[in-house]
Design an enzyme around this catalytic site. Structure first.
Site, PDB file in Angstrom:
ATOM      1  N   HIS A 270      12.292  26.749  37.839  1.00 11.56           N
ATOM      2  CA  HIS A 270      12.977  25.743  38.648  1.00 11.56           C
ATOM      3  C   HIS A 270      14.257  26.298  39.271  1.00 11.56           C
ATOM      4  O   HIS A 270      15.053  25.558  39.848  1.00 11.56           O
ATOM      5  CB  HIS A 270      13.295  24.508  37.787  1.00 11.56           C
ATOM      6  CG  HIS A 270      13.498  23.265  38.576  1.00 11.56           C
ATOM      7  ND1 HIS A 270      14.741  22.694  38.773  1.00 11.56           N
ATOM      8  CD2 HIS A 270      12.630  22.463  39.234  1.00 11.56           C
ATOM      9  CE1 HIS A 270      14.628  21.599  39.506  1.00 11.56           C
ATOM     10  NE2 HIS A 270      13.355  21.436  39.806  1.00 11.56           N
ATOM     11  N   SER A 271      14.497  27.589  39.156  1.00 10.65           N
ATOM     12  CA  SER A 271      15.683  28.186  39.759  1.00 10.65           C
ATOM     13  C   SER A 271      15.487  28.340  41.262  1.00 10.65           C
ATOM     14  O   SER A 271      14.367  28.283  41.775  1.00 10.65           O
ATOM     15  CB  SER A 271      15.987  29.539  39.122  1.00 10.65           C
ATOM     16  OG  SER A 271      14.942  30.455  39.362  1.00 10.65           O
TER      17      SER A 271
END
Length: 324
Positions: A270-271
């Site tokens: 999710h970065s």
């Protein structure tokens, strides 16, 4: 005096604070550092299940990612040590802080707010599953009015803040947001140069909901004058494909490999970060927007630098990408 204050900024889990006392990013040993970056690992790494709390650590004193001996929810790691400063000072009239999140605790999640993160030091169980990045930078207070300006563009959803009257003239935008007012902006986006306490140059790209475009393709790649490899969450059905339609191309990363090896797909991450394709350009950006059509109309931004340590760490982490 105002100019002796310090500022600490987190990007992705984003907090802003400064006070009359010395406030700084702290490393894993509790010592002040100019900046640090954390890469929290996802639970699933090439079908190997972890705890979702392990993380890699990087700062200006090391040459590559290091596996932390702490977990992301530990108060003894760099994040816990740094945030503890806020908890000791948040009731003081000599401190300014702002805490925001697009999905704050116990509140509903409206998509019109900026896709930016902020939380107190309480890592949620829902955050264990996917990978995340966090960037802490120490600034002198003379940079704070500039950062305050950028807040007007990203439109954060603030759920806790304090701007004592003595500080309001210096950070008027932040004071307005803290009072639940909407600051006026003349343009839909803004680019500012920021300098850390120890002289590292960063560039802040901030876009408002009125700039309806993919920030990576339409703005960042063209402004930096370089092709970009972009890591962002490729989990939803409306992610944007790699784009070679403009002078400088943007290509989606599909897998990440950190030392260990710690390898995982973008589906598990999710970065949001990007690096220049060309090694000679040395650009690295960390931010809070995915390459997703649903986020083209959201506020958010990126912090970019040409720091060789940061670039090497992230460029080597790119394990695969999809060309146009």
């Amino acid at each position: 005096m105002f100019f002796f204050f310090k500022l600490c900024v987190f990007v992705l889990s984003f907090m802003i604070c400064f006070s009359e006392a010395v406030i700084s990013c702290f490393n894993e040993d509790g010592r002040p550092v100019d900046w640090f970056i954390i890469y929290k690992l996802p639970i699933y790494k090439m079908e190997v299940k972890g705890s979702g709390l392990e993380y890699m650590y990087l700062d200006s004193t090391v040459t590559n990612w290091q596996m932390s001996t702490h977990t992301i929810n530990s108060s003894r790691g760099a994040l816990g040590r740094t945030l503890t400063q806020l908890y000791y000072k948040y009731k003081s009239n000599s401190s300014v802080y702002m805490i925001y999140n697009d999905a704050p605790p116990e509140l509903k999640y409206p998509s019109h707010y900026g896709h930016t993160k902020e939380r107190g030091y309480d890592y949620p169980s829902s955050g264990k599953y996917y990978g995340q990045t966090l960037n802490c930078i120490t600034y002198n207070s003379i940079q704070f009015p500039l950062i305050s300006q950028q807040l007007a563009f990203i439109y954060p959803r603030v759920y806790n803040c304090s701007v004592p009257p003595a500080f309001s003239p210096h950070i008027a935008v932040m004071a307005q947001i803290c009072d639940a007012k909407t600051p006026f902006i003349k343009t839909p986006k803004n680019l500012l140069k920021l300098v850390s306490e120890r002289g590292q140059t960063f560039f802040s790209f901030a876009k408002s909901p009125y700039y309806v475009d993919d920030i990576y393709t339409g703005w960042v790649a063209q402004t930096l004058g370089t092709d970009l490899l972009v890591e962002s969450w490729m989990h939803q059905g409306h992610q944007l494909p790699s784009n070679c339609s403009l002078s400088h191309h943007v290509m989606n990363i599909v897998s990440v490999c950190l030392p260990g090896p710690q390898m995982f797909s973008s589906y598990e991450d999710h970065s949001k970060w990007c690096v220049s394709y060309a090694f000679k350009d040395q650009w690295t950006c960390l931010g809070d927007l995915n390459r997703d059509s649903g986020q083209a109309g959201r506020g958010g931004g990126l912090i970019c630098s040409q720091n060789p340590i940061i670039y090497k760490a992230f460029r080597q982490a790119m394990a695969g990408y999809k060309h146009c």
